[in-house]
Design a protein around this motif. Structure first.
Motif, PDB file in Angstrom:
ATOM      1  N   UNK A 323       0.813  -1.314   0.295  1.00 10.39           N
ATOM      2  CA  UNK A 323       0.134  -0.047  -0.111  1.00 10.39           C
ATOM      3  C   UNK A 323       0.788   1.382  -0.048  1.00 10.39           C
ATOM      4  N   UNK A 324       2.286   1.487   0.642  1.00  4.00           N
ATOM      5  CA  UNK A 324       2.544   2.180   0.423  1.00  4.00           C
ATOM      6  C   UNK A 324       2.956   3.000   1.810  1.00  4.00           C
ATOM      7  N   UNK A 325       2.233   4.379   1.974  1.00  2.00           N
ATOM      8  CA  UNK A 325       1.953   5.080   3.325  1.00  2.00           C
ATOM      9  C   UNK A 325       1.071   4.097   4.489  1.00  2.00           C
ATOM     10  N   UNK A 326       0.354   3.782   3.483  1.00  2.00           N
ATOM     11  CA  UNK A 326      -1.302   3.032   4.023  1.00  2.00           C
ATOM     12  C   UNK A 326      -0.538   1.302   4.147  1.00  2.00           C
ATOM     13  N   UNK A 329      -4.548  -3.906   1.332  1.00  2.00           N
ATOM     14  CA  UNK A 329      -6.310  -4.351   2.062  1.00  2.00           C
ATOM     15  C   UNK A 329      -5.847  -5.996   0.358  1.00  2.00           C
ATOM     16  N   UNK A 330      -6.412  -5.860  -0.886  1.00  2.00           N
ATOM     17  CA  UNK A 330      -6.850  -7.172  -1.205  1.00  2.00           C
ATOM     18  C   UNK A 330      -5.910  -6.425  -3.216  1.00  2.00           C
ATOM     19  N   UNK A 331      -6.426  -7.495  -3.241  1.00  2.00           N
ATOM     20  CA  UNK A 331      -5.592  -7.954  -4.784  1.00  2.00           C
ATOM     21  C   UNK A 331      -6.132  -8.311  -5.636  1.00  2.00           C
ATOM     22  N   UNK A 332      -6.534  -8.193  -6.728  1.00  2.00           N
ATOM     23  CA  UNK A 332      -6.859  -9.281  -7.981  1.00  2.00           C
ATOM     24  C   UNK A 332      -6.003  -9.287  -8.999  1.00  2.00           C
ATOM     25  N   UNK A 333      -6.844 -10.765  -9.872  1.00  2.00           N
ATOM     26  CA  UNK A 333      -5.522 -10.397 -11.220  1.00  2.00           C
ATOM     27  C   UNK A 333      -6.321 -10.701 -12.294  1.00  2.00           C
ATOM     28  N   UNK A 334      -5.784 -10.647 -13.862  1.00  2.00           N
ATOM     29  CA  UNK A 334      -6.271 -10.733 -14.440  1.00  2.00           C
ATOM     30  C   UNK A 334      -5.810 -11.856 -15.795  1.00  2.00           C
ATOM     31  N   UNK A 335      -6.624 -12.356 -16.694  1.00  2.00           N
ATOM     32  CA  UNK A 335      -5.811 -12.893 -17.447  1.00  2.00           C
ATOM     33  C   UNK A 335      -5.932 -12.641 -18.426  1.00  2.00           C
ATOM     34  N   UNK A 374      -2.720  -7.216 -12.118  1.00  2.00           N
ATOM     35  CA  UNK A 374      -2.629  -7.839 -10.594  1.00  2.00           C
ATOM     36  C   UNK A 374      -3.436  -6.030 -10.286  1.00  2.00           C
ATOM     37  N   UNK A 375      -3.880  -6.316  -9.710  1.00  2.00           N
ATOM     38  CA  UNK A 375      -4.497  -4.896  -9.368  1.00  2.00           C
ATOM     39  C   UNK A 375      -4.469  -4.890  -8.166  1.00  2.00           C
ATOM     40  N   UNK A 376      -3.563  -4.116  -7.176  1.00  2.00           N
ATOM     41  CA  UNK A 376      -3.727  -3.904  -5.488  1.00  2.00           C
ATOM     42  C   UNK A 376      -5.083  -2.399  -4.898  1.00  2.00           C
ATOM     43  N   UNK A 377      -5.739  -2.912  -4.019  1.00  2.00           N
ATOM     44  CA  UNK A 377      -6.018  -1.951  -3.300  1.00  2.00           C
ATOM     45  C   UNK A 377      -5.922  -1.503  -1.344  1.00  2.00           C
ATOM     46  N   UNK A 378      -5.590  -0.762  -1.058  1.00  2.00           N
ATOM     47  CA  UNK A 378      -5.289  -0.422   0.272  1.00  2.00           C
ATOM     48  C   UNK A 378      -6.621  -0.175   1.104  1.00  2.00           C
ATOM     49  N   UNK A 379      -6.076   0.197   1.896  1.00  2.00           N
ATOM     50  CA  UNK A 379      -7.002   0.239   3.450  1.00  2.00           C
ATOM     51  C   UNK A 379      -7.927   1.335   3.221  1.00  2.00           C
TER      52      UNK A 379
END
Lengths: 410, 410
Positions: A323-326, A329-335, A374-379
């Motif tokens: 998340x970096x400074x935070x 929370x989650x991560x998704x993947x795509x093919x 992949x694509x992440x989301x922070x809290x």
């Protein structure tokens, strides 16, 4: 999938422009001798370069040597054990490191603490008696991902490898500040100055490593003497480094000699105009945002194109997200290049908000060519963006699209 | 305090008896050539021994070389960063490791899975597609702390250094078992067999590495190919090692060639009579408790007697604590040899129930001689005992008293 870093594996990453920005700058400053490796390689850009002597303890098979002062971890070398071992950790020094003799008596190294009620110069030995904390965090160069900018900005064209997740031990800056009476009023910046030896005859401001971050960043900052369980190696800022978790690497000043709480940001070039998020066509300067805290990012480390043709069927996609400074929370993947996404699963221990998490996702890969992302989301809900933020020097690339990879399945 | 492992620092630990049990056994078995280093050292027991070639990548300054197959981490080298870096991790091999050529194609290594509904031999490459998990855990030799037994049992006289906190990555054993139809009925033991090459002309049962643990241990077990972010080195069981978190090191079988669910425990000597908790005066055998799961333990790593005379006043006591098969809950320290205790504070990330935690406690040390001790408690309320459990071979020493140290303050 083959995670092994084979001694015979060719360096399958694309060739990069080898005359780095910092090498050019040093050459312009008459300091070419400082980066002879970087300059020499312009003559033989294709051949893998050996490790410079001061990092000869590193794992050459896991690293791409760009220059004497810039080496990145191969994407295939990250593994899945959360921690990046020191011998695989990237190196990025703005100046050549000081003489190794500064490690002869680590406890004797001194740092001046200024801008507090009772300023003092402290030795590392004294700092070791003032408190102890250990923090796992992503250390990432501001320019990591620069290689994906089509504009090929000046500076090392890192892909993913100017980052690692490492553990630092040292005294909390806040404990030192408290012991010295607290921050003196009117000092919104925490300014760290590196201990590199500067050449005479040049304006020190043009070359010194001196960075300012908001004073609030001291809450989680360390004056650290240990990296991954060992005294900090010279290449990584030993005997003493300022560690500012959540901020890009340049803000964690190596060989720290002075930690000052200041009314203004440093006017050294590295703060005033370098490391600024400058829109294309504009001029860098203190009016542009400084490269400081990191934001949410992820990438896939396996499979990779260099694994060759994959077998159709079930496959595990593995990578890292932070998340970096935070916290992340989650991560998704795509093919399918980001048309559809499915959740990935975090594995392994959670080392805290500043560390990265490893993820794995099971997918079905039919025969054909696939773009894996992949694509992440922070809290806080911030989602890793598809596009990079264009800027002159190619900083802060978190684009999931840029970090996507294409694999072939038969 | 001086945490630096100085190149010039003398090895200040007490000299140990150098002819180890395993070296004696090998010599008796006509295998002296296998442990030439161990035997040669009897002639020059006092001089620090160099690292054997197969571990020449290790940090010699951080290790005490007992023999070719036994090396321990110096107490002064542990640091405070949770993870023990691989180059400082202890080595204890029951047999000389296989030829390094087994690492040439790691993914081709095979392991036979037996005692499941659909037995199969799988390659590491296949295992990598079957699942992924990452576990941080204390790896500790069954005989760690043997050096504190006044009886000086046969075997390496380790003090604290046959232990580390490391991170393994691999496929969960339960995922492999599920894929092969589950454990076949009537198999309460999980038996792992090592891939060491056994000499001809000897009863294999007398020398092979084959260990059984309760089948229930598979829940958290891994077939691991990665240690601390890198492919497992030969010295630590690569290309594939069975990892049984919470159990002593011998149960995590290296170079694993066969993982069988079995109706009985292995009848190999290493299981049937070695690694048994045998009361003094009695004979080891299958009727004695097998050395398997670990229990709550802690020790202090700083300050140490070799730091010399300390300055009176505030001091930080630092160390590590772990629960073994269960998580550690808390730890206390004493500066008067256990008469009085005060709570210490855990620092750094919590890597899960099988990992160790670092602790720090601030104390006032007046001038004089002080016995510093630490005492941990696990989440089930089990308190680290004052006394060791006496046993013939010196296993499972968790005595806080044995691990206490004496420092001088002026």
């Amino acid at each position: 999938m083959n995670r092994t870093v084979s001694p015979d594996a060719p360096n399958s990453l694309p060739r990069r422009r080898m005359l780095t920005g910092s090498a050019s700058a040093l050459a312009a400053a008459g300091l070419a001798g400082w980066s002879s490796g970087a300059l020499a390689q312009t003559a033989a850009a294709a051949a893998p370069k050996p490790l410079p002597a001061y990092v000869d303890w590193k794992n050459a098979k896991a690293l791409i040597v760009h220059s004497n002062n810039t080496m990145e971890t191969k994407r295939s070398a990250y593994g899945t054990s959360v921690i990046t071992p020191s011998d695989q950790l990237y190196v990025r020094n703005n100046l050549p490191p000081p003489n190794p003799s500064i490690l002869d008596d680590r406890d004797a190294w001194t740092v001046a603490i200024e801008g507090v009620k009772n300023p003092r110069t402290l030795t590392v030995g004294e700092l070791k008696g003032m408190g102890l904390e250990t923090t796992a965090m992503v250390l990432q160069c501001s320019g990591n991902g620069r290689g994906y900018f089509p504009s090929k900005p000046s500076g090392t064209l890192w892909t993913v490898g100017a980052a690692g997740c490492v553990v630092w031990s040292g005294v909390p800056v806040r404990a030192v500040v408290e012991a010295l009476g607290g921050v003196a009023a009117g000092n919104p910046y925490m300014t760290g100055t590196g201990g590199e030896v500067l050449p005479e005859g040049l304006d020190p401001k043009s070359i010194m490593v001196e960075r300012s971050v908001p004073t609030a960043a001291m809450e989680d900052a360390l004056l650290a003497w240990e990296l991954n369980g060992e005294p900090i190696p010279l290449a990584h800022g030993g005997p003493l480094r300022l560690i500012v978790p959540g901020f890009t690497g340049v803000n964690s000043v190596k060989y720290i000699k002075r930690l000052a709480f200041t009314p203004k940001e440093s006017d050294a070039k590295i703060m005033a105009s370098s490391y600024r998020l400058t829109p294309p066509g504009e001029k860098a300067g203190p009016d542009k945002p400084s490269i400081q805290d990191m934001s949410v990012k992820s990438w896939i480390n396996s499979p990779l194109p260099e694994d060759g043709t994959l077998k159709a069927g079930k496959a595990l996609i593995e990578g890292i997200a932070f998340g970096g400074i935070t916290a992340v929370k989650s991560v998704e993947v795509s093919i399918d290049g980001g048309k559809n996404w499915k959740p990935a699963r975090f594995i392994g221990p959670d080392l805290g908000k500043y560390a990265w998490r490893q993820f794995v996702a099971e997918v079905e890969l039919p025969a054909g060519t696939h773009t894996l992302a992949s694509r992440a989301t922070d809290v806080k809900g911030l989602i890793q963006p598809e596009a990079r933020v264009e800027n002159v020097r190619g900083y802060n690339n978190t684009s999931w699209s840029d970090h996507a990879i294409t694999v072939t399945v038969a």
